[in-house]
Structures are given as C-alpha cells and as structure tokens.
Design a protein around this motif. Structure first.
Motif: not given
Lengths: 561, 90
Positions: A175-176, A179, A240-241, A244-246, A248-249
């Motif tokens: 996903i990361g 996006i 982070v992208w 971590l970011q995906p 967390d989402y």
C-alpha cells in the motif's frame, strides 16, 4: 448482571462526562476562546504547524493514543472483580484522563505548541525537566519490553494469527508503494487493503504457523521476542511512508471495525457477567487492590503517554482552541470505551465462573489471552463468527497495535539516545543505526533480565503503570501551575494529581517489598529508580505550587488572561 | 440528481480518507523533502561558495528560479545574512 447493562452504564456515564463535565472544564477553567489564534495559524508552515479539521485531528489523536495498553491493563485488573476495574475506568476517564488530555493540548497550544517536556522546563524548572526525560525514557523502555513479551505470547497461544500478523506488514508495504507512487487513489487502496487483511485473517486458521519449540539454545518465546525486536529495529529505521504510515492507517480502520464488532456482539448476544463483582477468592500472591489497581490500569483511565502525543503533535495542528474539548476529552472517552470493551470481554466471555477462575489462576495471568478468548466467545454468540476465526481477528488487532507502539517507541528511544549523543558529544551515538541498536539492547536486557525465559515482561506491567502515571502527574503539575498563575481554580487538576502521586508511591513501595521478598534485584533496582523519580516529582510539585501561591498573594490580583 | 449526490459523497469520503492518511505523517515527510531540497540548493549555489561544480553551466540557469527560496534556505542553514557577496537578499 447482564453485560449490556454494564456497557450502557459505562458509555452513558462517559457521554455525560463529555457533555457536562468537559464543557465546564473547558469553558470555566481553561476558558478556551474561539478568538485565540492557535499556533497552527500563528506559525503555519505546512510542515509541523497545519490547521486541521477537528474530526481528522480527533481520529489521528485517538489512533495514536489507543493501543494494546488499554486492553492489557483492564484485562489483568479484573482479577479483583469487575466493579473496581469498571469504576476506575469510567471515573478515571471522566475526571482524570479527559481533563489531562484536553489540558495537555490546551497548555501546549497556549505556549507556542511546545512539548510538555520543554514546558516543564519553562513553567516548573530545569530539574523537573531532567526528571521528565528520565521518566519518558523508562516508559518507552518498559513499553517496548512488555509489548514484545505480549506479542510473543499471543503468537504462541494463537498460531493461527501468525500469517495475518506478518501478512499485514506485507500489505502495508505494498500500500505504501501504491500511494507513494500515486498509482491508484486512496479510497480504492483502502478497500483493497482492508479486504486483503481480513482475507488473511480468514485464511489464518487454515494455515497455523508456529516456530519450533526450541531453536538452538532459545525457546520459541525467546526467538519470537528477538525476531520482533529485529523487525522493530528495521521498521523504525525505514522512511515513515514505506511502512509506518500505511500500517497506522489500516490499524486505525481495524480499531473502529473491532470496536463496532465487539460492542455490536455484546448488544446482540447480551452475555451475563460470570466474573464476581468483587473477587473475594483471590489467588495467592495477588497484591492488594489499593494501590495496585490504579497502576495496573493506566491507559484507559489516565495515561501520561497521552500528554506526549497531545503536546507533541496534536497541539501543533489545532485549528480552533475550543476543539481541545472534542479532540482531547473525546479522545480519552474513545480510549475509555476500548478499556470498557476489554473489561466486558474478559468478564462476560466465559461460560461459567469456574472457567473464568481457571484463566485467572494467578496475578498477571489472564490479561490479553483472557480478552481474546472471552471476546471471541462473545463474537461467536453475537455475530456467529467461528470461535477460532474470532480469536484470530482479536489477536491480530492486539498484536498489530502492540507492534505499532513498539516501533514508534523504538524510534522515540533512538531520538533520545541521539540527543544524549549531542549533549555529551559522543559521535557514534548521534547516528541512527547505532542509536537504534543501543535502544534494542536496553529493551532486550529488560525483557530477559526480568525473567530468564523472556516471560519477565508481565512482571514489569505494574511498574510500567507507575512510570506512566508519574508522567501524567508531571503533565498535571504543568497544567495546575499554569492555572494558579492565571488565578483560576486549581482543584480540578490538583485533585487527580495528588491522588495519582499517592497511589503511585504506595504501589511502588508495595512492589519494592515483593521484589525484595523474591530476591529479584534487577526489578528491585528499577523500582528504586522509579521511586526516586516519584519522590522528586512530589517534592517538585509542593515547592513549585507553594512558591506560586505565595507569589500570587504578594502581588495584587491582576486581570485574568 | 442522485448520481450527483453519490459523487459528492464519494468526494467527501475521499477527502477524509486522504486527510486521515496524510495528516499524521505530514510533518515527517515534509521535513524529509525539505532536507532533500536543501541539498539541491547547496548543489546549485555551490560554485559561488567555492565548491567546484562540473555542471555549473546548467545549475546557473536554475539560480533565478530558486532565488525565491534562497532567503529561507540561508536562514535555515544558520546564516542570518546572505553568505554570497553578489547575492544580497536581506
């Protein structure tokens, strides 16, 4: 008693707290004003300071603070019966956590969105700031060690969750990339990601994966802990992208689905609470309820960790000052409702009292496994999910939360080491990789030092609670001093502050004695360090407040600003 | 009419999803981008600070474009005034 009644009572009380008490606190005590220019507008830079829609900010704040801790704590604490845990969670949320979280955002927003750490230095003094750094470091250290132990335990108890737990990381990585490279739009990705995650949860029970019982000199538990720290170290070093970011989402979405499913299932099946209201038949070696209850449940009643999130990131994005009520207080209510779900799952999800007692056969037992087993039974009765599938679902929820907290915690610990590297001029410690290794090493030392087989993590849980409460105490102190300076009533924050300090100190003394009796010198020393910090915080509170009150009396009353 | 309202709803949902995805990490990512941009600035203006740059023929062309960001950049790098004699922005 029926669990529906407990649920409605708890949610109702917290809603009342939000509609009545938080209105009073925000309007009469904090005196939030829609005309105040928040730091997000004042210092808008598109990077840190960005005015953000209050619903988005609430979602961000809530998912950052809600993790595995509000599940683990209540699930352990119901060993004293469901009434004490229920009361502490509900009243803690209303009078402690909500005021603390909203207050931390408010205090920070009124002081150029500085973090509570630097506010402690500005408002209370430099000594307090040093204590603050040490307490934060201890909290992070303990939370990483405890969560590694918890995850390892659940992966062994429920091997059906191994596939979805690690698969979720692969999904997040994909996903990361999708996006980041703008390949498809986010709504599409959301649907694909969630479907993929739940497909893996569905496939999990068909493909249970477990480590061999011994791997060289290590047991499976120890190997999992080491693998987890290896993962967390890598994850905390990636941009982070990427992960971590995906992740967390997806976790955030999962949290809401999990909460809705659990509360929905309780409503449909209406299970009876099988656990006793007050447990009179306590297993041997169970410590006394007062003061231990108040440190066993930290997150879900009041948690200092929230203050770090509130003042570090949330306050920089606050659009209008009155939003602190929704973001801070309602964020705490969200966390309280998660803790309430944990209490219900761990007390109503069993067929009989004997079943419940079999799980809670000694202190520190039960915990997450009780939440997963009990919650799975409720889901099975309520929405008709297969029990193993429901167990997998809840295990994935808990493990993913704990995992996110672990790599965020490790990242923060690395920053602290790097900062120390700068302060003391140690070149290698300023670099990311060695600082991360150092952080991992300290966590492993704690996880294994507390118990040779790596199971010592749960022994630290109450100690983690005390440290966390100390942190909350320091934040409350900052808010109280600010209120006194502004000549406003201080009792609404001073009351919780005094209560917390007394209970924390008592709990530390109780634990100190039990570690001494057991001859566990490692934890004994750790307890002594925290105790010293607690005493310093108390002294700091008394001296700062008396000084400020004297100063107020000496100078004539000025206009409140 | 109905199609429009569905479209509007989707747009709204998409906005919230984007925000929920981006808001928590906006600062970390923007900071990383700024660091890369800073390095780029250094490359473009390197010749003027005595660092030889084989591509100076091309980077010279970029200077006017980046002029707007120059002031921000040198203050962020800890220099109160422009470090270059021939470019005085403040």
């Amino acid at each position: 008693m029926n669990a529906i009644f407990l649920m409605l009572m708890g949610l109702g009380a917290m809603a009342l707290g939000y509609f009545v008490y938080s209105k009073f606190i925000c309007e009469k005590i904090f005196k939030v004003s829609p005309h105040f220019r928040t730091p997000a507008h004042e210092m808008q830079d598109g990077i840190d300071y960005v005015p953000t829609n209050k619903y988005i900010l609430w979602g961000h704040h809530f998912t950052s603070v809600a993790g595995a801790a509000p599940i683990i704590g209540p699930a352990i604490a119901v060993i004293w019966g469901w009434v004490p845990a229920f009361l502490w969670v509900v009243f803690g949320t209303i009078f402690f956590a909500g005021v603390h979280d909203a207050g931390a955002i408010w205090a920070s927003a009124r002081n150029k969105a500085k973090s509570i750490g630097s506010l402690t230095g500005d408002i209370v003094g430099n000594r307090a700031r040093s204590i603050f750094m040490i307490v934060i470091f201890l909290v992070l250290l303990m939370v990483n060690a405890v969560f590694a132990v918890v995850i390892a335990g659940q992966l062994i108890n429920f091997p059906s969750a191994t596939l979805p737990v690690w698969g979720a990381i692969v999904v997040a990585l994909i996903i990361g990339q999708l996006i980041y490279r703008k390949l498809i739009n986010l709504l599409m990705v959301t649907i694909i990601g969630v479907v993929a995650l739940y497909a893996m949860i569905y496939a999990g029970p068909m493909l249970p994966l477990a480590l061999p019982e011994t791997l060289g000199p290590l047991s499976d538990n120890q190997s999992w802990i080491i693998i987890l720290f290896g993962y967390a170290a890598i994850a905390s070093l990636l941009p982070v992208w990427m992960l971590l970011q995906p992740r967390d989402y997806i976790n955030g979405i999962q949290l809401f689905i999990g909460l809705i499913l659990l509360y929905g299932a309780v409503l449909i099946s209406g299970p009876e609470l099988v656990a006793p209201a007050f447990n009179t038949d306590l297993p041997e070696n169970t410590p006394s309820m007062i003061p231990l209850l108040f440190v066993t449940i930290a997150c879900g009643a009041i948690s200092g960790f929230h203050g770090l999130v509130s003042s570090g990131t949330t306050s920089k994005q606050l659009d209008k000052e009155p939003d602190v009520r929704f973001v801070g207080y309602f964020g705490a209510v969200g966390e309280g409702s998660l803790a309430l779900a944990a209490i219900i799952a761990a007390t109503a999800g069993f067929a009989s009292l004997a079943d419940w007692q079999a799980i809670y056969h000694s202190f520190g037992q039960g915990g997450v496994s009780a939440f997963i087993n009990g919650g799975a039974n409720i889901l099975q009765q309520g929405v008709g999910l297969d029990t193993v599938l429901a167990q997998t679902l809840l295990t994935v929820m808990v493990v993913l939360f704990a995992g996110t907290t672990m790599d965020t915690g490790l990242r923060l610990q690395r920053y602290i080491f790097q900062e120390w590297g700068h302060i003391y001029n140690i070149g290698w410690m300023q670099k990311a990789a060695p600082a991360t290794m150092l952080a991992v090493a300290t966590c492993l030392l704690l996880a294994f030092g507390a118990g040779g087989d790596g199971s010592g993590g749960m022994l630290i849980w109450p100690l983690f609670g005390t440290t966390n409460q100390l942190l909350a105490g320091l934040t409350l102190l900052v808010i109280t001093v600010m209120l006194v300076k502004k000549r406003r009533p201080m009792w609404y924050t001073l009351g919780p502050l005094v209560f917390l300090l007394v209970m924390t100190t008592l709990a530390l003394l109780t634990q100190l004695k039990s570690f001494y009796d057991k001859g566990d010198w490692f934890l004994f020393t750790l307890d002594l360090v925290v105790l010293a910090a607690a005493i310093l915080v108390s002294l700091e509170c008394t001296s700062t407040l008396t000084k400020q009150i004297k100063a107020n009396k000496a100078s004539p009353a000025t206009d409140e600003t | 009419m109905k199609l429009n309202s569905i479209k509007a709803w989707l747009r709204q949902a998409s906005f919230y999803a984007e925000e929920a995805y981006n808001a928590p990490y906006r600062s970390a990512i923007a900071r990383a981008k700024r660091e890369q941009d800073d390095l780029f600035m250094l490359l473009i203006f390197s010749e003027m600070m005595g660092v030889p740059n084989p591509a100076s023929y091309y980077t010279l062309e970029l200077q006017p474009v980046l002029m707007e960001r120059f002031h921000d950049w040198h203050t962020r790098m800890g220099m109160e005034h422009s470090p270059l004699d021939n470019i005085k922005c403040c």
